[in-house]
Design a protein around this motif. Sequence first.
Motif, PDB file in Angstrom:
ATOM      1  N   LYS A 109       0.832  -1.188   0.000  1.00 36.99           N
ATOM      2  CA  LYS A 109       0.000   0.000   0.000  1.00 36.99           C
ATOM      3  C   LYS A 109       0.874   1.248   0.000  1.00 36.99           C
ATOM      4  CE  LYS A 109      -3.608   2.289   2.690  1.00 36.99           C
ATOM      5  NZ  LYS A 109      -4.505   2.201   3.871  1.00 36.99           N
ATOM      6  N   HIS A 136       0.941   5.177   1.047  1.00 38.04           N
ATOM      7  CA  HIS A 136       0.253   6.117   1.927  1.00 38.04           C
ATOM      8  C   HIS A 136       0.423   7.542   1.401  1.00 38.04           C
ATOM      9  CE1 HIS A 136      -0.594   3.155   5.072  1.00 38.04           C
ATOM     10  NE2 HIS A 136       0.609   2.674   4.838  1.00 38.04           N
ATOM     11  N   SER A 168      -3.063   9.538   4.478  1.00 31.05           N
ATOM     12  CA  SER A 168      -2.829   8.754   5.689  1.00 31.05           C
ATOM     13  C   SER A 168      -2.047   9.547   6.732  1.00 31.05           C
ATOM     14  CB  SER A 168      -2.026   7.485   5.361  1.00 31.05           C
ATOM     15  OG  SER A 168      -2.700   6.655   4.467  1.00 31.05           O
ATOM     16  N   LEU A 169      -1.250  10.508   6.262  1.00 37.10           N
ATOM     17  CA  LEU A 169      -0.312  11.182   7.157  1.00 37.10           C
ATOM     18  C   LEU A 169      -0.208  12.659   6.788  1.00 37.10           C
ATOM     19  CD1 LEU A 169       1.858  10.771   9.420  1.00 37.10           C
ATOM     20  CD2 LEU A 169       3.518  10.377   7.588  1.00 37.10           C
ATOM     21  N   HIS A 174      -9.067   9.353  10.760  1.00 37.27           N
ATOM     22  CA  HIS A 174      -8.242   8.274  10.198  1.00 37.27           C
ATOM     23  C   HIS A 174      -6.833   8.745   9.851  1.00 37.27           C
ATOM     24  CE1 HIS A 174      -9.457  10.414   6.553  1.00 37.27           C
ATOM     25  NE2 HIS A 174      -8.446   9.819   5.928  1.00 37.27           N
ATOM     26  N   ASP A 215      -3.176  10.299  10.547  1.00 34.10           N
ATOM     27  CA  ASP A 215      -2.156  10.520  11.575  1.00 34.10           C
ATOM     28  C   ASP A 215      -1.441  11.835  11.289  1.00 34.10           C
ATOM     29  OD1 ASP A 215      -2.032   8.383  13.563  1.00 34.10           O
ATOM     30  OD2 ASP A 215      -1.660   7.060  11.856  1.00 34.10           O
ATOM     31  N   PHE A 239       1.301  11.516  16.052  1.00 37.40           N
ATOM     32  CA  PHE A 239       2.055  10.264  15.920  1.00 37.40           C
ATOM     33  C   PHE A 239       3.508  10.473  16.329  1.00 37.40           C
ATOM     34  CE2 PHE A 239       4.636   7.248  13.490  1.00 37.40           C
ATOM     35  CZ  PHE A 239       4.027   6.045  13.839  1.00 37.40           C
ATOM     36  N   PHE A 269       5.852   4.200  11.302  1.00 35.03           N
ATOM     37  CA  PHE A 269       4.483   4.386  10.827  1.00 35.03           C
ATOM     38  C   PHE A 269       4.038   3.204   9.971  1.00 35.03           C
ATOM     39  CE2 PHE A 269       1.422   5.715   7.654  1.00 35.03           C
ATOM     40  CZ  PHE A 269       0.495   6.432   8.377  1.00 35.03           C
ATOM     41  N   LEU A 270       4.888   2.796   9.032  1.00 29.78           N
ATOM     42  CA  LEU A 270       4.546   1.673   8.160  1.00 29.78           C
ATOM     43  C   LEU A 270       4.318   0.398   8.965  1.00 29.78           C
ATOM     44  CD1 LEU A 270       6.996   2.122   5.146  1.00 29.78           C
ATOM     45  CD2 LEU A 270       4.526   2.489   5.143  1.00 29.78           C
ATOM     46  N   GLU A 292       3.527   0.052  12.201  1.00 30.73           N
ATOM     47  CA  GLU A 292       2.344   0.116  13.051  1.00 30.73           C
ATOM     48  C   GLU A 292       1.066  -0.006  12.232  1.00 30.73           C
ATOM     49  OE1 GLU A 292       2.179   3.248  15.888  1.00 30.73           O
ATOM     50  OE2 GLU A 292       4.237   2.928  16.590  1.00 30.73           O
ATOM     51  N   ARG A 293       1.007   0.692  11.107  1.00 32.10           N
ATOM     52  CA  ARG A 293      -0.188   0.613  10.264  1.00 32.10           C
ATOM     53  C   ARG A 293      -0.402  -0.818   9.760  1.00 32.10           C
ATOM     54  NH1 ARG A 293      -3.358   4.884   7.830  1.00 32.10           N
ATOM     55  NH2 ARG A 293      -3.368   6.519   9.399  1.00 32.10           N
ATOM     56  N   GLU A 309      -3.635  -3.151  10.795  1.00 34.45           N
ATOM     57  CA  GLU A 309      -4.548  -3.562   9.732  1.00 34.45           C
ATOM     58  C   GLU A 309      -4.688  -5.078   9.658  1.00 34.45           C
ATOM     59  OE1 GLU A 309      -2.993  -1.674   6.267  1.00 34.45           O
ATOM     60  OE2 GLU A 309      -3.729   0.322   6.821  1.00 34.45           O
TER      61      GLU A 309
END
Length: 235
Positions: free
Chosen positions: A3, A5, A54-55, A80, A82, A104, A123-124, A126-127, A131
């Motif tokens: 994915k 972001h 996403s960020l 949704h 961060d 974050f 971040f990657l 944790e996401r 998920e």
Amino acid sequence: MNKTHGVLIIEDDFRIAEINRQFVEQTAGFRVLHEAKTRAEALSFLAEHAGQISLVLLDAYIPDATGLELLWEIRRHYRHIDIVMVTAAKEVDTIQEALRGGVFDYLIKPTQSERMAHMLDRFLKERALLEQKQEMSQEELDRALNRHPAVAEPPPAAASSSLPKGIDKLTLDTVLSTMAQAREPQTAVDLAKAIGASRSTARRYLEYLVAQGKACAEQAYGEVGRPERRYRLNP
């Protein structure tokens, strides 16, 4: 398929915004979708494209609002997303309010590429973990949030095995991985480009590996005839 972001940068200094864009896009899995200079521009973009974001990288100082005001506004309407503060603001009151707003991370300018890369990598991870899971144990949550119960200080003998000042384990692991994949000996310039760091940082890690006996250096001559050190990992 991995994915990607989407990232929104909110920064009124176009030079810093461009530096942050370069930092972000050096990390696979991210794409900067827009650079907004004001609150109005940021909210207008979010109104149309929030689903792709996403960020957000947010400065504390923007012309038509404070970064903290915009932080709470984004938090209310786009839960949704961060938010990472990227700012020169060092005041504890500002940091505390940002933390209460659920940022974050908080990066103080001038931002180092290694610190930005560490944040993006976390971040990657944790996401991806969140998920994949519907429930998590306390141990899994602690690992995801990088929070662990306090432990006693190690005895002096154990403390001596820690890394020296200026050597970060995450960056060191990146250097070792990059060197292991390289087909030819690397100069400090080669490594700096590969890991997105300065030449002086790359040289510091290379010389550390040499001192630890994990790598060796050899003298060679570049295109302009000047000697340069090339490094390779020991077998």
